[in-house]
Design an enzyme around this catalytic site. Structure first.
Site, PDB file in Angstrom:
ATOM      1  N   ASN A  27      43.109  45.601  53.035  1.00 29.86           N
ATOM      2  CA  ASN A  27      41.348  45.581  53.374  1.00 29.86           C
ATOM      3  C   ASN A  27      41.489  44.584  54.674  1.00 29.86           C
ATOM      4  OD1 ASN A  27      40.589  47.167  50.994  1.00 29.86           O
ATOM      5  ND2 ASN A  27      40.557  45.271  49.587  1.00 29.86           N
ATOM      6  N   ALA A  28      40.515  44.700  55.411  1.00 28.21           N
ATOM      7  CA  ALA A  28      40.210  43.775  56.531  1.00 28.21           C
ATOM      8  C   ALA A  28      39.461  42.808  55.518  1.00 28.21           C
ATOM      9  CB  ALA A  28      39.952  44.437  57.577  1.00 28.21           C
ATOM     10  N   ALA A  58      48.251  44.164  49.519  1.00 26.50           N
ATOM     11  CA  ALA A  58      48.844  43.561  51.074  1.00 26.50           C
ATOM     12  C   ALA A  58      48.988  42.257  50.704  1.00 26.50           C
ATOM     13  CB  ALA A  58      48.032  44.438  52.238  1.00 26.50           C
ATOM     14  N   LEU A 228      45.054  30.803  35.064  1.00 30.77           N
ATOM     15  CA  LEU A 228      44.598  29.785  34.661  1.00 30.77           C
ATOM     16  C   LEU A 228      44.088  28.994  36.102  1.00 30.77           C
ATOM     17  CD1 LEU A 228      45.989  28.113  31.705  1.00 30.77           C
ATOM     18  CD2 LEU A 228      44.311  29.814  31.499  1.00 30.77           C
ATOM     19  N   GLY A 232      47.346  26.308  35.834  1.00 28.59           N
ATOM     20  CA  GLY A 232      48.737  26.935  35.653  1.00 28.59           C
ATOM     21  C   GLY A 232      48.806  28.284  34.802  1.00 28.59           C
ATOM     22  N   GLY A 258      45.653  34.171  43.202  1.00 31.39           N
ATOM     23  CA  GLY A 258      45.863  35.541  42.083  1.00 31.39           C
ATOM     24  C   GLY A 258      46.643  36.205  42.982  1.00 31.39           C
ATOM     25  N   ASP A 259      46.942  36.994  43.959  1.00 27.98           N
ATOM     26  CA  ASP A 259      47.441  37.816  44.546  1.00 27.98           C
ATOM     27  C   ASP A 259      49.209  37.534  44.915  1.00 27.98           C
ATOM     28  OD1 ASP A 259      45.610  39.639  44.391  1.00 27.98           O
ATOM     29  OD2 ASP A 259      44.991  39.343  46.491  1.00 27.98           O
ATOM     30  N   GLY A 294      41.086  31.911  53.524  1.00 25.49           N
ATOM     31  CA  GLY A 294      42.286  33.813  54.154  1.00 25.49           C
ATOM     32  C   GLY A 294      42.860  33.659  52.671  1.00 25.49           C
ATOM     33  N   SER A 298      47.000  32.481  54.052  1.00 17.43           N
ATOM     34  CA  SER A 298      47.591  30.522  53.151  1.00 17.43           C
ATOM     35  C   SER A 298      48.255  30.745  52.610  1.00 17.43           C
ATOM     36  CB  SER A 298      46.822  31.245  52.309  1.00 17.43           C
ATOM     37  OG  SER A 298      46.067  31.732  50.726  1.00 17.43           O
TER      38      SER A 298
HETATM   39  O1  RIB Z   1      42.820  39.314  45.571  1.00 20.44           O
HETATM   40  C1  RIB Z   1      41.683  39.056  47.226  1.00 20.44           C
HETATM   41  C2  RIB Z   1      41.343  40.373  47.645  1.00 20.44           C
HETATM   42  O2  RIB Z   1      40.853  40.953  47.279  1.00 20.44           O
HETATM   43  C3  RIB Z   1      40.917  39.990  49.068  1.00 20.44           C
HETATM   44  O3  RIB Z   1      42.139  39.533  50.656  1.00 20.44           O
HETATM   45  C4  RIB Z   1      39.991  41.953  49.399  1.00 20.44           C
HETATM   46  O4  RIB Z   1      40.867  42.143  50.222  1.00 20.44           O
HETATM   47  C5  RIB Z   1      39.922  41.599  47.990  1.00 20.44           C
HETATM   48  O5  RIB Z   1      40.660  42.698  47.662  1.00 20.44           O
END
Ligand code: RIB
Length: 308
Positions: A27-28, A58, A228, A232, A258-259, A294, A298
Site C-alpha cells: 500500500n501507499a 510489504a 503487547l 513485549g 506489528g508488521d 511511518g 521507521s
Molecule cells: O500495519 C500497518 C499497515 O497497515 C500500513 O502500512 C498500512 O498500509 C496498512 O496496511
C-alpha cells in the site's frame, strides 16, 4: 532450546534461496498527524500529508530484508504512479520482486491518522491487493516451497492466503486485519501472531494475555504469539507460556510496528531460533520502529537493534 528446525527446500535440493517469502499487501500510506480525530460530521486540521511505502505484506518483507534476510514478496500493485513508487521502495530494500504482479487500476492505499501519543487509525482501500488470487499463488509454487518460512497477513484475499499456507514449510500468520479464517489455516500456523484486539476477535472475549494465548492455542495453531506493544509479547507452545519483554522507548508513531515484529520473527525462525528467542528479538525490532514516523521508513537495521 531449539524446538524444531524449519525445513524449506529448493526444487533441486540445494540451499533454500530465500529465508522468508511474504505473501501479502502493498500500500501507499497517506499519513496525517492530528491532535485529535474528528467525530462524525466534524472537520479537524492536521499536519502536512506524508506519503510512505506501506502495506502489511510489504512491511513484513522490508522489516526482514533490512535486518539481513533474503526475502521475496508475492503480491499485487496497480498500474498507477503509486505502484511504481512502491516497487521502487521495495527494490531499494533488496526485496526480490519477480512475483510482484501488476493489475490495471489503482494500487492499495492506506489512509492513516496518527495521534499525539503515536497511536494510529487506518482505513485501507485494497486496490490491486484485492486481486491476488489462488492462481497467482499457484504460479509461485516453487518459490513458496523453497522458503524456510512463509509469512502471511489478511490484507489479501483469504483464498490466496490459504493457498499459500498449504504450500509452506512453515507458516507465520498475522491475523491482521482480523477476519474469520478457516480452521485449516489456523492449524497450520506456527505461530499465529495476534495483538490483544485480534485475540479478542478470535476468542470472543477479553482476558489476560497469558489466558488469551492458552485459549488461542486450544483453537488449533501449533504455536501462538500475543503481541503487547510496549509490554513485549506472550509466547505459547504446547506445555509452555512465556512472557517476552520489550525495551522501553518513547513512541512517535506505532504504524507498522506489528508488521516489523512479524517480519523479524519470521526471519529469526527461518534461521532456526526457537519461538521465545525469535519473539524477544522481534520485540526489539518493533520497539525500534516506533521511534520514527511511518512504517517501512521507521524500520531498523541490525546495528540499531543490537544497540537497543
Ligand atoms: O500495519 C500497518 C499497515 O497497515 C500500513 O502500512 C498500512 O498500509 C496498512 O496496511
Amino acid at each position: 532450546m531449539s524446538r524444531e528446525k524449519v525445513s524449506g527446500r529448493s526444487p533441486d535440493g540445494s540451499a533454500p534461496p530465500y529465508d522468508v517469502v511474504v505473501v501479502g499487501s502493498v500500500n501507499a500510506d497517506l499519513v496525517v498527524h492530528v491532535d485529535r480525530r474528528p467525530a462524525p460530521g466534524e472537520t479537524v486540521l492536521g499536519s502536512d500529508l506524508a506519503v510512505h511505502p506501506g502495506g502489511k505484506g510489504a512491511n513484513q518483507a522490508v522489516a526482514a530484508a533490512r535486518l539481513g534476510a533474503r526475502v521475496a514478496l508475492l503480491g499485487r500493485i496497480g498500474s498507477d504512479a503509486n505502484g511504481e513508487f512502491l516497487r521502487r521502495a521495495l527494490s531499494g530494500d533488496g526485496v526480490e520482486l519477480g512475483h510482484l504482479l501488476e493489475t490495471p487500476g489503482p494500487s492499495g492505499v492506506a489512509l492513516i491518522t496518527v495521534g499525539p501519543d503515536g497511536d494510529n487509525s487506518i482505513i485501507v482501500s485494497p486496490g490491486a491487493n484485492g486481486r491476488l488470487s489462488e492462481e497467482d499463488v499457484a504460479g509461485a509454487a516453487d518459490l513458496l516451497a523453497s522458503a524456510r518460512v512463509v509469512s502471511l497477513q489478511l490484507e489479501s484475499p483469504a483464498a490466496a492466503v490459504l493457498a499459500a499456507a498449504r504450500m509452506a514449510a512453515r507458516v507465520v500468520f498475522n491475523l491482521s486485519p482480523p477476519a474469520p479464517v478457516p480452521d485449516e489455516l489456523l492449524a497450520m500456523c506456527d505461530p499465529l501472531v495476534v495483538n490483544e484486539h485480534e485475540a479478542e476477535f478470535l476468542l470472543g472475549e477479553r482476558g489476560t494475555p497469558e489466558r488469551q494465548a492458552r485459549a488461542l492455542l486450544a483453537l488449533g495453531p501449533r504455536s501462538v504469539v500475543v503481541t503487547l506493544g510496549a509490554d513485549g509479547a506472550v509466547v505459547a507452545e504446547r506445555g509452555s507460556v512465556i512472557a517476552v519483554p520489550s525495551p522501553r522507548v518513547d513512541p512517535v508513531d506505532t504504524t507498522g510496528a506489528g508488521d516489523a515484529f512479524t517480519g523479524a520473527l519470521a526471519w529469526r525462525l527461518s534461521k532456526g531460533d526457537d519461538l521465545a528467542d525469535a519473539a524477544a528479538f522481534a520485540a526489539r525490532v518493533g520497539a525500534a520502529s516506533v521511534r520514527r514516523p511511518g512504517a517501512q521508513s521507521s524500520y531498523p537495521r541490525m546495528e540499531e537493534v543490537r544497540a537497543l
